[in-house]
Design a protein around this motif. Sequence first.
Motif, short mmCIF file in Angstrom:
data_model
loop_
_atom_site.label_atom_id
_atom_site.label_comp_id
_atom_site.label_asym_id
_atom_site.label_seq_id
_atom_site.Cartn_x
_atom_site.Cartn_y
_atom_site.Cartn_z
N GLY A 29 0.84 -1.20 0.00
CA GLY A 29 0.00 0.00 0.00
C GLY A 29 0.87 1.25 0.00
N THR A 30 0.42 2.29 -0.68
CA THR A 30 1.26 3.49 -0.83
C THR A 30 0.54 4.76 -0.41
N SER A 31 -0.37 4.66 0.52
CA SER A 31 -1.06 5.85 1.00
C SER A 31 -0.06 6.78 1.68
N TYR A 33 0.75 9.84 4.24
CA TYR A 33 0.27 10.59 5.40
C TYR A 33 0.99 11.92 5.45
N THR A 58 -2.49 2.00 -4.90
CA THR A 58 -2.48 3.44 -4.76
C THR A 58 -3.87 3.99 -5.05
N TYR A 62 -4.65 9.30 -2.41
CA TYR A 62 -3.44 9.08 -1.60
C TYR A 62 -2.33 10.07 -1.95
N SER A 64 -0.04 9.45 -4.18
CA SER A 64 1.19 8.68 -4.39
C SER A 64 1.32 8.10 -5.80
N GLU A 65 0.35 8.31 -6.66
CA GLU A 65 0.39 7.67 -7.99
C GLU A 65 1.64 8.06 -8.78
N THR A 91 -5.20 1.08 -8.63
CA THR A 91 -5.58 2.39 -8.14
C THR A 91 -7.10 2.42 -8.03
N TRP A 94 -11.98 7.57 -6.90
CA TRP A 94 -12.58 7.93 -5.62
C TRP A 94 -14.06 8.23 -5.78
#
Length: 112
Positions: A29-31, A33, A58, A62, A64-65, A91, A94
């Motif tokens: 996972g690449t969320s 913060y 991703t 997030y 991070s894409e 991905t 949303w």
Amino acid sequence: MASTGTPSSKIPDFPAGADGWAVPAMGLGTSMYRTVTEDIVAASVLSALELGYRHFDTAALYGSERAVGEAVAEATRREIVASRKEVFVTTKVWCSQCHPELVLPSLRESLQ
């Protein structure tokens, strides 16, 4: 146990799609913060690729894409992976982008 820089066991995969691709069952996972930057994500993804990860998760939300894409491109340049075809990136569109007029532009943005 000390890391040797190579994967100690193969991540299982599962068939997906009509063309027979095998997608790794586990992904990173690449969320991002508040304290995580794109540079940190890119470095983490590149390290994960060196360890044998081939599936990354991703989302546009997030943030991070782009970092994931840059890390995969760098891994290809360094020959950590032979080609982009070895790597699976999932991905998400949303919920705020699910209106019919927004889905395709959202997907195009993610693909960039």
